[in-house]
Design a protein around this motif. Structure first.
Motif, PDB file in Angstrom:
ATOM      1  N   PHE A   1       0.833  -0.981   0.012  1.00 33.41           N
ATOM      2  CA  PHE A   1      -0.077  -0.035   0.090  1.00 33.41           C
ATOM      3  C   PHE A   1       0.967   1.530  -0.129  1.00 33.41           C
ATOM      4  CE2 PHE A   1      -3.620   2.791   2.010  1.00 33.41           C
ATOM      5  CZ  PHE A   1      -4.908   2.278   0.729  1.00 33.41           C
ATOM      6  N   PRO A   2       1.865   1.576   0.737  1.00 34.61           N
ATOM      7  CA  PRO A   2       2.787   2.952   1.239  1.00 34.61           C
ATOM      8  C   PRO A   2       3.567   3.321  -0.565  1.00 34.61           C
ATOM      9  CG  PRO A   2       3.116   1.406   2.555  1.00 34.61           C
ATOM     10  CD  PRO A   2       1.752   0.401   2.354  1.00 34.61           C
ATOM     11  N   THR A   3       3.731   1.685  -0.989  1.00 32.79           N
ATOM     12  CA  THR A   3       4.515   2.097  -1.871  1.00 32.79           C
ATOM     13  C   THR A   3       3.014   2.233  -3.438  1.00 32.79           C
ATOM     14  OG1 THR A   3       5.711  -0.180  -1.753  1.00 32.79           O
ATOM     15  CG2 THR A   3       5.480   0.821  -4.354  1.00 32.79           C
TER      16      THR A   3
ATOM     17  N   LEU B   1       3.497  -2.804  11.289  1.00 33.24           N
ATOM     18  CA  LEU B   1       5.081  -3.706  10.732  1.00 33.24           C
ATOM     19  C   LEU B   1       4.875  -5.712  10.741  1.00 33.24           C
ATOM     20  CD1 LEU B   1       6.783  -2.014  12.535  1.00 33.24           C
ATOM     21  CD2 LEU B   1       6.791  -1.534  10.943  1.00 33.24           C
ATOM     22  N   GLY B   2       3.741  -5.552  10.847  1.00 31.15           N
ATOM     23  CA  GLY B   2       3.255  -6.760  11.054  1.00 31.15           C
ATOM     24  C   GLY B   2       1.988  -7.152  11.492  1.00 31.15           C
ATOM     25  N   ILE B   3       1.680  -8.740  11.474  1.00 32.52           N
ATOM     26  CA  ILE B   3      -0.028  -9.242  11.770  1.00 32.52           C
ATOM     27  C   ILE B   3      -0.242  -9.519  13.038  1.00 32.52           C
ATOM     28  CG2 ILE B   3      -1.862 -10.204  10.982  1.00 32.52           C
ATOM     29  CD1 ILE B   3      -1.039 -10.016   7.553  1.00 32.52           C
TER      30      ILE B   3
ATOM     31  N   PHE C   1      11.855  -7.003   6.367  1.00 36.15           N
ATOM     32  CA  PHE C   1      12.866  -5.664   6.419  1.00 36.15           C
ATOM     33  C   PHE C   1      12.531  -5.144   5.994  1.00 36.15           C
ATOM     34  CE2 PHE C   1      16.497  -3.209   7.128  1.00 36.15           C
ATOM     35  CZ  PHE C   1      16.581  -3.018   8.186  1.00 36.15           C
ATOM     36  N   GLY C   2      11.928  -3.545   6.487  1.00 33.92           N
ATOM     37  CA  GLY C   2      11.608  -2.884   5.534  1.00 33.92           C
ATOM     38  C   GLY C   2      10.632  -2.254   5.535  1.00 33.92           C
ATOM     39  N   ASN C   3      10.063  -3.376   4.470  1.00 30.07           N
ATOM     40  CA  ASN C   3       8.467  -3.072   5.294  1.00 30.07           C
ATOM     41  C   ASN C   3       7.902  -2.905   6.031  1.00 30.07           C
ATOM     42  OD1 ASN C   3       9.455  -4.026   2.354  1.00 30.07           O
ATOM     43  ND2 ASN C   3       8.365  -5.675   2.509  1.00 30.07           N
ATOM     44  N   HIS C   4       6.590  -1.870   5.792  1.00 32.79           N
ATOM     45  CA  HIS C   4       5.404  -2.013   6.557  1.00 32.79           C
ATOM     46  C   HIS C   4       3.692  -1.601   5.813  1.00 32.79           C
ATOM     47  CE1 HIS C   4       6.636   2.484   5.035  1.00 32.79           C
ATOM     48  NE2 HIS C   4       5.256   2.650   5.145  1.00 32.79           N
ATOM     49  N   ALA C   5       2.877  -1.288   6.617  1.00 28.47           N
ATOM     50  CA  ALA C   5       1.933  -0.761   5.648  1.00 28.47           C
ATOM     51  C   ALA C   5       0.999   0.095   6.716  1.00 28.47           C
ATOM     52  CB  ALA C   5       1.063  -1.983   5.871  1.00 28.47           C
ATOM     53  N   TYR C   6      -0.390  -0.148   6.215  1.00 25.98           N
ATOM     54  CA  TYR C   6      -0.905   1.560   7.315  1.00 25.98           C
ATOM     55  C   TYR C   6      -2.387   0.594   8.292  1.00 25.98           C
ATOM     56  CZ  TYR C   6       1.498   4.679   4.046  1.00 25.98           C
ATOM     57  OH  TYR C   6       2.435   5.194   3.715  1.00 25.98           O
TER      58      TYR C   6
END
Length: 116
Positions: free
Chosen positions: A51-53, A76-78, A95-100
């Motif tokens: 989503f951020p991408t 940062l995770g589920i 590592f380095g990925n995130h969501a909202y």
């Protein structure tokens, strides 16, 4: 020949589609069909890690201000508590990925305010 695009619904998927088509096909005729009297539930919604991408590829600036507008936070995770009666389950994004995590109506309003 100009492109004609129809989008149905003002939920998160319809709103994101509207944003992407506005950016990808600026000369296209976009018709967006939704019930203006319909009320979207103001629930907390979580995005996938991609989503951020999606947003970074378009003109909506990603910032803390954006997160405030969508009543969001980084994810940062589920984590599932007592998942399927088998205990807790945690899955961290790479590592380095995130969501909202965000308010669905606030996200829709933010995108509409940006483009309309």
């Amino acid at each position: 020949m100009s492109k004609k695009i129809a989008i149905i619904g003002r939920g998160t998927a319809g709103t994101i589609s509207f944003m992407q088509y506005q950016e990808l096909f600026p000369k296209a005729e976009i018709e967006w069909y939704y019930d203006p009297l319909g009320k979207t539930q103001t629930i907390g919604e979580a995005s996938p890690a991609e989503f951020p991408t999606i947003f970074s590829n378009f003109t909506i600036p990603l910032s803390y201000n954006f997160l405030e507008k969508i009543k969001g936070s980084y994810k940062l995770g589920i984590r599932k508590l007592d998942w399927g009666g088998k205990g807790d389950f945690t899955h961290y994004f790479y590592f380095g990925n995130h969501a909202y995590h965000f308010d669905a109506v606030a996200l829709q309003d933010c995108i509409l305010d940006h483009f309309l």
